[in-house]
Write a protein that holds these residues in place. Structure first.
Motif, mmCIF file in Angstrom:
data_model
loop_
_atom_site.group_PDB
_atom_site.id
_atom_site.type_symbol
_atom_site.label_atom_id
_atom_site.label_comp_id
_atom_site.label_asym_id
_atom_site.label_seq_id
_atom_site.Cartn_x
_atom_site.Cartn_y
_atom_site.Cartn_z
ATOM 1 N N ALA A 48 8.990 0.121 -10.404
ATOM 2 C CA ALA A 48 7.671 -0.171 -10.951
ATOM 3 C C ALA A 48 7.541 0.490 -12.318
ATOM 4 C CB ALA A 48 6.573 0.331 -10.016
ATOM 5 N N ILE A 97 6.356 -4.809 -11.048
ATOM 6 C CA ILE A 97 6.912 -4.305 -9.793
ATOM 7 C C ILE A 97 7.962 -5.289 -9.298
ATOM 8 C CG2 ILE A 97 6.404 -3.522 -7.459
ATOM 9 C CD1 ILE A 97 3.510 -3.130 -8.288
ATOM 10 N N LEU A 103 -2.490 3.816 -3.134
ATOM 11 C CA LEU A 103 -2.383 2.404 -3.487
ATOM 12 C C LEU A 103 -3.000 1.554 -2.378
ATOM 13 C CD1 LEU A 103 -1.263 0.013 -5.096
ATOM 14 C CD2 LEU A 103 0.917 0.338 -3.946
ATOM 15 N N ARG A 153 0.864 -1.169 0.000
ATOM 16 C CA ARG A 153 0.000 0.000 0.000
ATOM 17 C C ARG A 153 0.909 1.229 0.000
ATOM 18 N NH1 ARG A 153 -0.225 1.639 5.472
ATOM 19 N NH2 ARG A 153 0.532 0.000 6.893
ATOM 20 N N TYR A 174 1.770 -7.769 -11.498
ATOM 21 C CA TYR A 174 0.771 -7.443 -10.473
ATOM 22 C C TYR A 174 -0.358 -6.608 -11.078
ATOM 23 C CZ TYR A 174 3.973 -8.829 -6.708
ATOM 24 O OH TYR A 174 4.795 -9.532 -5.872
ATOM 25 N N TRP A 175 -1.571 -6.808 -10.556
ATOM 26 C CA TRP A 175 -2.627 -5.814 -10.681
ATOM 27 C C TRP A 175 -2.415 -4.784 -9.577
ATOM 28 C CZ3 TRP A 175 -5.644 -5.026 -14.629
ATOM 29 C CH2 TRP A 175 -6.095 -6.083 -15.437
ATOM 30 N N VAL A 176 -2.540 -3.526 -9.904
ATOM 31 C CA VAL A 176 -2.476 -2.447 -8.917
ATOM 32 C C VAL A 176 -3.872 -1.850 -8.785
ATOM 33 C CG1 VAL A 176 -1.552 -0.159 -8.395
ATOM 34 C CG2 VAL A 176 -0.070 -1.913 -9.404
ATOM 35 N N ILE A 235 -2.066 -4.834 -4.129
ATOM 36 C CA ILE A 235 -1.572 -5.460 -5.345
ATOM 37 C C ILE A 235 -1.968 -6.923 -5.304
ATOM 38 C CG2 ILE A 235 0.345 -3.858 -5.683
ATOM 39 C CD1 ILE A 235 2.217 -5.951 -4.480
ATOM 40 N N ARG A 285 -7.634 0.569 -11.678
ATOM 41 C CA ARG A 285 -6.925 -0.726 -11.589
ATOM 42 C C ARG A 285 -6.148 -0.921 -12.884
ATOM 43 N NH1 ARG A 285 -9.034 -6.353 -12.691
ATOM 44 N NH2 ARG A 285 -7.920 -7.809 -11.339
#
Length: 202
Positions: A158, A149, A112, A66, A128-130, A115, A144
């Motif tokens: 990133a 990363i 954030l 986060r 990763y999905w953020v 992830i 999203r």
């Protein structure tokens, strides 16, 4: 007996919480090594440039992360217009109430939230999905996007490329989805971004 059992559970929970907390690692963004590029397109062309991140941090805890990243809207730059007068005219318009109202909303913020693992498509290298909240002009919307990363004990990096619909943040000027009859003056709603971030462990 009940009291001893309850005490044992409490101690166990405390130790688990302490162990988890000790695993958290905070990284501070190196703003000089980080960048945001943007592209805005219209019917008869497009413009592109950069904008600076004022500050940011990321906290990693096992496979979760986060963080908060503050973007200085006063630093918007246009890179494609070489004529100084044309550049200044468009820059002033972008900073005006027609677009980002920079005088009243100096900062935009990305919070954030999490992830999650990303299964890359052929040719992609995202891992990763953020997911997080993007705040522009005081308006908060969840976004999203996939990102690459990498973490180690001392740094994180990133990279991401994603698009937002500007009208969700009340940036409506010459939007083809909201106004008719614009002709060649129509500007597409999407703004494309490319992020390259680097941070160091505290």
């Amino acid at each position: 007996m009940f009291t001893q059992k309850a005490l044992t559970i409490l101690i166990g929970a405390f130790l688990m919480f302490t162990a988890t907390a000790m695993q958290a690692q905070k990284y501070t963004l190196d703003v000089k090594s980080s960048s945001i590029k943007w592209i805005g397109e219209k019917v008869i062309g497009k413009h592109w440039g950069t904008i600076k991140i004022e500050q940011g941090h990321l906290i990693r805890n096992d496979n979760q992360a986060r963080g908060e990243f503050r973007i200085d809207m006063t630093t918007i730059k246009i890179d494609d217009l070489k004529d100084a007068a044309s550049n200044a005219k468009l820059l002033g318009h972008l900073k005006s109430d027609d677009f980002f109202n920079v005088d009243n909303y100096k900062l935009s913020t990305f919070l954030l939230d999490k992830i999650t693992p990303y299964n890359p498509k052929p040719g992609e290298n995202y891992n990763y999905w953020v997911t997080g909240k993007l705040i522009i002009k005081g308006i908060t919307n969840e976004i999203r996007f996939p990102a690459k990363i990498n973490f180690d004990e001392r740094t994180f990096t990133a990279h991401a490329e994603f698009t937002i619909d500007r009208t969700r943040w009340d940036v409506k000027y010459n939007s083809g989805s909201l106004f008719s009859g614009l002709g060649d003056a129509m500007i597409y709603d999407d703004i494309k971004f490319e992020l390259n971030l680097k941070g160091f462990a505290n």
